[in-house]
Motif scaffolding. Structure first.
Motif, short mmCIF file in Angstrom:
data_model
loop_
_atom_site.label_atom_id
_atom_site.label_comp_id
_atom_site.label_asym_id
_atom_site.label_seq_id
_atom_site.Cartn_x
_atom_site.Cartn_y
_atom_site.Cartn_z
N LEU A 179 23.59 6.44 25.87
CA LEU A 179 22.45 5.77 26.68
C LEU A 179 23.04 4.64 27.58
O LEU A 179 22.74 4.15 28.75
CB LEU A 179 21.28 5.28 26.03
N ALA A 180 24.16 3.99 26.85
CA ALA A 180 24.86 2.75 27.62
C ALA A 180 25.26 2.87 28.94
O ALA A 180 25.04 2.00 29.74
CB ALA A 180 25.87 2.24 26.67
N GLY A 181 25.49 3.94 29.21
CA GLY A 181 26.06 4.44 30.95
C GLY A 181 25.10 4.79 31.54
O GLY A 181 25.31 4.93 32.87
N HIS A 182 23.69 4.79 31.17
CA HIS A 182 22.51 5.21 32.03
C HIS A 182 21.51 4.08 31.87
O HIS A 182 20.32 4.31 32.42
CB HIS A 182 22.10 6.43 31.75
N LEU A 183 21.75 2.84 31.45
CA LEU A 183 20.47 1.99 31.10
C LEU A 183 19.96 1.61 32.44
O LEU A 183 18.80 1.30 32.42
CB LEU A 183 21.30 0.63 30.40
N ASP A 184 20.69 1.33 33.22
CA ASP A 184 19.97 0.60 34.54
C ASP A 184 19.07 1.74 35.18
O ASP A 184 18.13 1.56 35.69
CB ASP A 184 21.04 0.18 35.77
N GLU A 185 19.83 3.09 35.21
CA GLU A 185 18.84 4.06 35.83
C GLU A 185 17.41 4.31 35.11
O GLU A 185 16.49 4.56 35.79
CB GLU A 185 19.72 5.34 35.74
N VAL A 186 17.74 4.54 33.76
CA VAL A 186 16.58 4.51 32.87
C VAL A 186 15.45 3.38 33.17
O VAL A 186 14.47 3.54 33.15
CB VAL A 186 16.95 4.72 31.51
N ALA A 187 15.86 2.18 33.11
CA ALA A 187 15.01 0.98 33.24
C ALA A 187 14.60 1.09 34.69
O ALA A 187 13.21 0.60 34.73
CB ALA A 187 16.08 -0.29 33.20
N THR A 188 15.28 1.55 35.67
CA THR A 188 14.56 1.57 36.99
C THR A 188 13.47 2.58 36.93
O THR A 188 12.33 2.10 37.70
CB THR A 188 15.67 1.60 38.16
N ALA A 189 13.72 3.56 36.56
CA ALA A 189 12.49 4.68 36.51
C ALA A 189 11.40 4.42 35.81
O ALA A 189 10.32 4.39 36.07
CB ALA A 189 13.25 5.84 35.68
N LEU A 190 11.42 3.39 34.54
CA LEU A 190 10.55 2.99 33.69
C LEU A 190 9.63 2.09 34.48
O LEU A 190 8.38 1.88 34.60
CB LEU A 190 11.00 2.48 32.54
N ARG A 191 10.21 1.14 35.17
CA ARG A 191 9.72 0.02 35.96
C ARG A 191 9.02 0.62 37.16
O ARG A 191 7.93 0.03 37.49
CB ARG A 191 10.74 -1.00 36.48
N ALA A 192 9.52 1.71 37.72
CA ALA A 192 8.86 2.23 38.71
C ALA A 192 7.70 2.96 38.37
O ALA A 192 6.69 3.15 39.23
CB ALA A 192 9.78 3.27 39.59
N SER A 193 7.48 3.19 37.31
CA SER A 193 6.45 3.89 36.50
C SER A 193 5.14 3.00 36.02
O SER A 193 4.32 3.12 35.34
CB SER A 193 6.89 4.85 35.32
N GLY A 194 5.71 1.60 36.10
CA GLY A 194 4.67 0.43 35.86
C GLY A 194 4.92 -0.03 34.55
O GLY A 194 4.29 -0.73 34.22
N HIS A 195 6.05 0.35 33.83
CA HIS A 195 6.42 -0.41 32.79
C HIS A 195 7.41 -1.63 32.56
O HIS A 195 8.22 -1.85 33.63
CB HIS A 195 7.10 0.79 31.80
N HIS A 196 7.33 -2.55 31.63
CA HIS A 196 8.45 -3.47 31.51
C HIS A 196 9.55 -2.86 30.77
O HIS A 196 9.41 -2.04 29.69
CB HIS A 196 7.81 -4.68 30.77
N ALA A 197 10.88 -2.92 31.16
CA ALA A 197 11.70 -2.37 30.46
C ALA A 197 13.11 -3.33 30.52
O ALA A 197 13.54 -3.74 31.42
CB ALA A 197 12.32 -1.21 31.15
N ASP A 198 13.62 -3.69 29.47
CA ASP A 198 14.44 -4.93 29.28
C ASP A 198 15.49 -4.67 28.05
O ASP A 198 14.97 -3.82 27.08
CB ASP A 198 14.04 -6.45 29.04
N ARG A 199 16.90 -4.96 27.88
CA ARG A 199 17.49 -4.75 26.85
C ARG A 199 17.20 -5.49 25.69
O ARG A 199 16.43 -6.64 26.02
CB ARG A 199 18.87 -5.19 27.37
N LEU A 200 17.55 -5.14 24.60
CA LEU A 200 17.05 -5.72 23.29
C LEU A 200 18.22 -6.73 22.92
O LEU A 200 19.26 -6.18 22.52
CB LEU A 200 16.89 -4.80 22.21
N ALA A 201 18.12 -7.89 22.89
CA ALA A 201 19.06 -8.90 22.68
C ALA A 201 20.61 -8.61 23.21
O ALA A 201 21.53 -8.72 22.70
CB ALA A 201 19.04 -8.99 21.17
N GLY A 202 20.68 -8.02 24.48
CA GLY A 202 21.81 -7.65 25.15
C GLY A 202 22.39 -6.55 24.72
O GLY A 202 23.64 -5.95 25.30
N ARG A 203 21.94 -5.82 23.95
CA ARG A 203 22.40 -4.81 23.38
C ARG A 203 21.99 -3.22 24.32
O ARG A 203 21.22 -3.46 25.14
CB ARG A 203 21.79 -4.35 21.94
#
Length: 416
Positions: free
Chosen positions: A109-133
């Motif tokens: 997942l580390a290599g796709h975090l930005d892509e996944v987070a962007t898709a979640l935010r576009a769907s109306g969700h808040h998405a952030d890393r957990l303590a930088g992990r």
């Protein structure tokens, strides 16, 4: 006319494949069944009693001093290589049904975090890393993370406590992740944990980061809910769809109902072994002269994840007992009971992940005499092809696989 039952005992390995040690060198010694038998003998001073599985040739699939070396029922018995990379339930079942999963994409997942987070935010969700992990917290309640129980990078999970989100909400988040995920499976998981999920996050193999699901209490606290969202497949070349297209009734029981997800099938999802086996018996009792039933006993796999050999043994004994009630229901010439696994899950290996092992292939044929030793199958797809042949379907119409059986009347194996 043939009623075919494929019973998958989840995580039921019979010894390490040659490349089993690639992700974890210690897995080269994996042997789910052998270690289970040894542990039971050491813990109780007695053999693990599996009379029906032994009668069906388990000792041919895994020669072990605790198992009868010769079956007493008309069977063909051996073992199969997995035929797909890693050790995974979804890939195992899809391969078994004829899909080509030899090129599963395994990425962290580390290599796709930005892509996944962007898709979640576009769907109306808040998405952030957990303590930088390298995992995400969605809406402060759900975790998107690497699955730590399969081989590294094969699956991603979306996990949440059912006190915090409904299972429908968890699945909705997982569907967004699935829309951008390159992995074989995104798994939506809801359950009841002993503490906030963040307290059970840990590092896995090869740089993965995820929820330690067994430690969280999800598997032991009841109410576990799981949905498997798989990579796109050619469903027209899988066994359930081929059978349904030929007007053969198809029933999927237990985890198979979630993993295989065939619109034309009767789907009976369940987790508890008693319910899975009860539904399997009901499906066979209600089946017409020609039918396909695919069933999965999941709690063996859960016991392996928990590294609980005594629980694994108890589930296996319960399964063996119900097999004694199932066999008389499949007594007509042409009926088939095929017992196999999808990967290993050694309950004493020392970690909570699947193990890459051969699996047994036990095929009951009531019209045969004696028994046959099968050569090692190259892939689980051969199990599906064997079932297709028994149902009168063209095995070549599947995406992969070759039937394992000669016509009845060939030479039977001689006792050792």
């Amino acid at each position: 006319m043939s009623r075919v039952v494929i019973l998958v005992i989840d995580g039921f390995g019979v010894g390490a494949m040659p490349d089993a040690g690639a992700p974890r060198p210690g897995d080269a010694a994996a042997d789910t069944l052998g270690h289970l038998l040894d542990d039971h003998r050491a813990a109780t001073g007695r053999r693990l009693q599996l009379p029906v599985l032994e009668a069906l040739g388990l000792g041919l699939a895994h020669p072990h001093p605790e198992l009868a070396p010769v079956p007493s029922l008309p069977v063909a018995a051996g073992r199969a290589a997995l035929g797909y990379p890693g050790a995974d339930t979804y890939a195992g079942h899809q391969t078994m049904m004829g899909a080509d999963f030899s090129r599963v994409t395994a990425v962290r997942l580390a290599g796709h975090l930005d892509e996944v987070a962007t898709a979640l935010r576009a769907s109306g969700h808040h998405a952030d890393r957990l303590a930088g992990r390298s995992l995400l917290v969605v809406d402060g309640r759900a975790l998107v993370h690497d699955n730590l129980e399969a081989d590294p990078g094969v699956n991603w999970n979306v996990s949440a406590r059912l006190e915090d989100l409904s299972f429908a909400e968890i699945v909705s988040i997982a569907q967004v992740v699935r829309s951008v995920a390159p992995v074989a499976r995104v798994i939506a998981v809801g359950g009841h944990a002993d503490a906030p999920l963040e307290s059970f996050v840990r590092d896995g193999d090869l740089g993965t980061v995820g929820l330690d699901t067994p430690a969280s209490g999800f598997y032991r606290n009841g109410g576990l809910a799981v949905r498997h969202l798989g990579a796109p497949l050619d469903h027209t070349r899988r066994l359930p769809e081929l059978a349904a297209a030929a007007d053969i009734p198809v029933t999927l029981v237990g985890k198979a109902a979630d993993v295989l997800a065939c619109d034309a099938a009767i789907c009976c999802p369940a987790v508890s072994t008693a319910e899975v086996l009860g539904l399997t018996l009901d499906a066979v009792r209600q089946a017409p002269d020609t039918a396909l039933v695919v069933s999965n006993v999941q709690e063996t796999d859960l016991a392996g994840h928990q590294q609980d050999a005594s629980r694994y043994a108890a589930v296996l004994r319960r399964t063996d007992a119900v097999l004694g009630a199932l066999l008389p229901l499949l007594a007509s010439p042409g009926d088939r009971l095929i017992i196999t696994g999808d990967h290993g899950n050694d309950p004493v290996i020392g970690h909570a992940g699947h193990t890459r092992e051969y699996v047994p292939v036990l095929i009951h044929r009531p019209e045969a005499t004696g028994f046959d030793r099968l050569p090692t199958a190259r892939t689980l797809a051969d199990v599906g092809a064997t079932a297709a042949d028994a149902l009168g379907l063209r095995a070549a119409a599947l995406g992969n696989g070759t039937s394992l059986l000669r016509p009845v009347g060939g030479s039977a194996g001689a006792p050792r």
